[in-house]
Design a protein around this motif. Structure first.
Motif, PDB file in Angstrom:
ATOM      1  N   HIS A 157      52.508 -29.088  16.238  1.00  0.00           N
ATOM      2  CA  HIS A 157      51.950 -28.962  17.585  1.00  0.00           C
ATOM      3  C   HIS A 157      51.040 -30.126  17.952  1.00  0.00           C
ATOM      4  O   HIS A 157      51.007 -30.567  19.102  1.00  0.00           O
ATOM      5  N   ASP A 158      50.259 -30.584  16.965  1.00  0.00           N
ATOM      6  CA  ASP A 158      49.364 -31.722  17.229  1.00  0.00           C
ATOM      7  C   ASP A 158      50.178 -32.952  17.606  1.00  0.00           C
ATOM      8  O   ASP A 158      49.831 -33.676  18.536  1.00  0.00           O
ATOM      9  N   ASN A 159      51.241 -33.207  16.854  1.00  0.00           N
ATOM     10  CA  ASN A 159      52.041 -34.395  17.122  1.00  0.00           C
ATOM     11  C   ASN A 159      52.700 -34.322  18.498  1.00  0.00           C
ATOM     12  O   ASN A 159      52.708 -35.300  19.240  1.00  0.00           O
ATOM     13  N   VAL A 160      53.242 -33.154  18.836  1.00  0.00           N
ATOM     14  CA  VAL A 160      53.890 -33.020  20.144  1.00  0.00           C
ATOM     15  C   VAL A 160      52.859 -33.196  21.257  1.00  0.00           C
ATOM     16  O   VAL A 160      53.097 -33.913  22.242  1.00  0.00           O
ATOM     17  N   GLY A 161      51.687 -32.598  21.098  1.00  0.00           N
ATOM     18  CA  GLY A 161      50.630 -32.774  22.108  1.00  0.00           C
ATOM     19  C   GLY A 161      50.235 -34.235  22.239  1.00  0.00           C
ATOM     20  O   GLY A 161      50.106 -34.770  23.345  1.00  0.00           O
ATOM     21  N   ALA A 162      50.043 -34.900  21.106  1.00  0.00           N
ATOM     22  CA  ALA A 162      49.606 -36.299  21.134  1.00  0.00           C
ATOM     23  C   ALA A 162      50.673 -37.194  21.745  1.00  0.00           C
ATOM     24  O   ALA A 162      50.357 -38.174  22.428  1.00  0.00           O
ATOM     25  N   ILE A 163      51.938 -36.857  21.534  1.00  0.00           N
ATOM     26  CA  ILE A 163      53.017 -37.657  22.133  1.00  0.00           C
ATOM     27  C   ILE A 163      52.950 -37.574  23.665  1.00  0.00           C
ATOM     28  O   ILE A 163      53.113 -38.570  24.360  1.00  0.00           O
ATOM     29  N   PHE A 164      52.664 -36.383  24.191  1.00  0.00           N
ATOM     30  CA  PHE A 164      52.509 -36.274  25.652  1.00  0.00           C
ATOM     31  C   PHE A 164      51.323 -37.114  26.138  1.00  0.00           C
ATOM     32  O   PHE A 164      51.421 -37.825  27.141  1.00  0.00           O
ATOM     33  N   ALA A 179      65.804 -28.870  20.356  1.00  0.00           N
ATOM     34  CA  ALA A 179      65.560 -27.445  20.101  1.00  0.00           C
ATOM     35  C   ALA A 179      64.728 -27.219  18.846  1.00  0.00           C
ATOM     36  O   ALA A 179      64.055 -26.188  18.725  1.00  0.00           O
ATOM     37  N   THR A 180      64.743 -28.159  17.900  1.00  0.00           N
ATOM     38  CA  THR A 180      63.974 -27.965  16.667  1.00  0.00           C
ATOM     39  C   THR A 180      62.546 -28.507  16.786  1.00  0.00           C
ATOM     40  O   THR A 180      61.755 -28.372  15.861  1.00  0.00           O
ATOM     41  N   SER A 181      62.215 -29.121  17.905  1.00  0.00           N
ATOM     42  CA  SER A 181      60.836 -29.559  18.132  1.00  0.00           C
ATOM     43  C   SER A 181      60.032 -28.403  18.690  1.00  0.00           C
ATOM     44  O   SER A 181      60.577 -27.513  19.348  1.00  0.00           O
ATOM     45  N   CYS A 182      58.733 -28.413  18.446  1.00  0.00           N
ATOM     46  CA  CYS A 182      57.939 -27.280  18.926  1.00  0.00           C
ATOM     47  C   CYS A 182      57.784 -27.364  20.437  1.00  0.00           C
ATOM     48  O   CYS A 182      57.924 -28.426  21.047  1.00  0.00           O
ATOM     49  N   HIS A 183      57.553 -26.219  21.055  1.00  0.00           N
ATOM     50  CA  HIS A 183      57.454 -26.165  22.506  1.00  0.00           C
ATOM     51  C   HIS A 183      56.128 -26.777  22.960  1.00  0.00           C
ATOM     52  O   HIS A 183      55.085 -26.438  22.420  1.00  0.00           O
ATOM     53  N   PRO A 184      56.163 -27.646  23.955  1.00  0.00           N
ATOM     54  CA  PRO A 184      54.922 -28.334  24.345  1.00  0.00           C
ATOM     55  C   PRO A 184      53.909 -27.443  25.061  1.00  0.00           C
ATOM     56  O   PRO A 184      52.795 -27.900  25.326  1.00  0.00           O
ATOM     57  N   LEU A 185      54.279 -26.193  25.375  1.00  0.00           N
ATOM     58  CA  LEU A 185      53.309 -25.340  26.066  1.00  0.00           C
ATOM     59  C   LEU A 185      52.588 -24.390  25.116  1.00  0.00           C
ATOM     60  O   LEU A 185      51.883 -23.481  25.569  1.00  0.00           O
ATOM     61  N   TYR A 186      52.752 -24.583  23.815  1.00  0.00           N
ATOM     62  CA  TYR A 186      51.905 -23.853  22.881  1.00  0.00           C
ATOM     63  C   TYR A 186      50.472 -24.325  23.093  1.00  0.00           C
ATOM     64  O   TYR A 186      50.227 -25.505  23.378  1.00  0.00           O
ATOM     65  N   ARG A 187      49.530 -23.413  22.951  1.00  0.00           N
ATOM     66  CA  ARG A 187      48.142 -23.692  23.330  1.00  0.00           C
ATOM     67  C   ARG A 187      47.595 -24.942  22.673  1.00  0.00           C
ATOM     68  O   ARG A 187      46.962 -25.790  23.303  1.00  0.00           O
TER      69      ARG A 187
END
Lengths: 292, 292
Positions: A157-164, A179-187
């Motif tokens: 989740h940290d990586n996906v958030g940081a990528i945004f 589909a195997t990446s975590c959803h970016p709307l997780y808190r």
């Protein structure tokens, strides 16, 4: 600081942690919320992104009583049909199931949620402003300019958030997550993204193979970032339609992509073979941005 | 996989969570450990850095029983006077006070710890290989080449760990952290640093003013990274003795430094005014590294 009369009139006090009006905030479970097209935004900066978003809309706010007066100007931008629930800290923490340090939560929905799956209507949702199917998303992104960022197998989740956050900082047109990446709307992802996942267009959930196949069909030039990349970043120049493809530190990228795409590496000191994936993406995006 | 006889002879089984031999691992509290010159390393990659470190030495290992056979080659590099404690998961987790997913812990000490404070002996510890006073550290770093990284007011463990990882990736000579920055040997910081804080020289604990003053006296050229920086990163070229100075996203850098130092900014998309500090550092260090 006193609360303005117009704001005071909208506030709904919550004294009972079992109150059904704050059910959306109860024992927040990202997976359940996201499956319904909803999510929780936390903190004022994220709330600002939510209030600017064309795709997402708040359905309610839940605030710590002591924070309300300081939020007056911001709350005046919350649509009038959105209830503003307010509680003391023990009630709020008990509802959420964790200590809500910032004291500012909002529950929000994807404006597209609730439509028939498969979509009997138009493929472009006028309210959401972006096409919902992968092909349409990619074509729309290609027209906008700025690099597209593609994440394959990024489950952290940290990586996906940081990528945004990094994609937004350097003018990306959007983010595609398989589909195997975590959803970016997780808190946690929204928090690390500092809310940019609510304003930067994204597409989540297509299989990696379909993404790789359709990138080129939509006029993108895939650029795979890998320690095994054939070109040095310092040699790269930006070009329209670049799609920066990121894989997990463990799994790397699909072989098919590595064979077909242009591949790039970031030069590092001897003995070091990897960076955090979001950091590596930032280095590439910063270079493309300043070279454009 | 069987355990080699030489390794089997060194293993000490721990069956009682109250066993005093694993007291260093009990309810791990970074602050207490670091105050005694100790710390906990977690995972095999961090253990590898520890075994390569000149400054730090393991005092014991504490492993999950199921991990031992797979670690045979690595454990042969652990000095023979270092005990290797082994337990089943429930015992290990109960001792540590958290779920030790990786199943690999080491307690280590700074070789300098236990010397008389103020140092009656030489200022350079031969075992540790680096001078322990700030002036000596800065002079040694200046001679080594590669940029120095200076952190002021960075209290977040993730950020400090990520700064080490990025500094190591791009050939920094070392890291200086002021007294208000978090200690790089806290468990979470070491983990995010992927162990590089055990091999990249650092100095922690001097007041920010003293650091700013002595940077120039030691022949460094301070380069302050700030959204308000006067120069664009794209205009920068590396030069010997560069010291990249990083402040917190909230507090920024001391005014005195901002007035005297060269200041640089990373260009970003309109409306975005900051990046994560470790990410911003990585962008600057990567550019200096590839331009060198």
């Amino acid at each position: 600081m006193p609360v303005s009369p117009s704001l005071a009139a909208r506030i709904v006090g919550i004294a009972d942690p079992g109150d059904p009006r704050v059910a959306d905030y109860r024992d927040i479970r990202d997976r359940d919320l996201v499956a319904r097209g909803g999510f929780i935004a936390e903190g004022t900066v994220v709330l600002d992104h939510l209030l600017r978003s064309t795709r997402f809309r708040p359905t309610s706010l839940f605030l710590l009583k002591s924070r309300v007066a300081g939020l007056d100007a911001r709350l005046s931008r919350v649509p009038p049909d959105v209830p503003i629930y307010v509680a003391e800290r023990p009630v709020m923490d008990q509802v959420a199931g964790f200590a809500v340090h910032r004291g500012v939560l909002a529950h929000a929905m994807d404006r597209r949620a609730g439509d028939a799956p498969g979509g009997t209507g138009a493929d472009t949702d006028r309210d959401a402003g972006e096409p919902r199917d992968l092909q349409g998303f990619l074509e729309s992104s290609r027209r906008k300019g700025g690099p597209l960022v593609v994440a394959i197998g990024l489950a952290n989740h940290d990586n996906v958030g940081a990528i945004f956050r990094n994609a937004a900082a350097f003018g990306a047109s959007g983010v595609v997550l398989d589909a195997t990446s975590c959803h970016p709307l997780y808190r946690k992802a929204i928090r690390v993204a500092v809310g940019t996942s609510l304003t930067l267009p994204f597409h989540h959930g297509a299989p990696a193979d379909a993404i790789v196949e359709r990138l080129e069909a939509s006029g993108h030039h895939p650029l795979a970032l890998s320690p095994r990349g054939r070109r040095r970043l310092a040699e790269m120049t930006g070009k329209p339609g670049l799609a920066l493809v990121l894989g997990s530190e463990g799994g790397g990228l699909p072989e098919r992509l590595m064979r077909r795409a242009e591949t790039v590496r970031i030069e590092m000191a001897p003995g070091i073979d990897s960076l955090n994936v979001a950091t590596a993406a930032a280095i590439v995006l910063a270079r493309l941005y300043s070279a454009a």
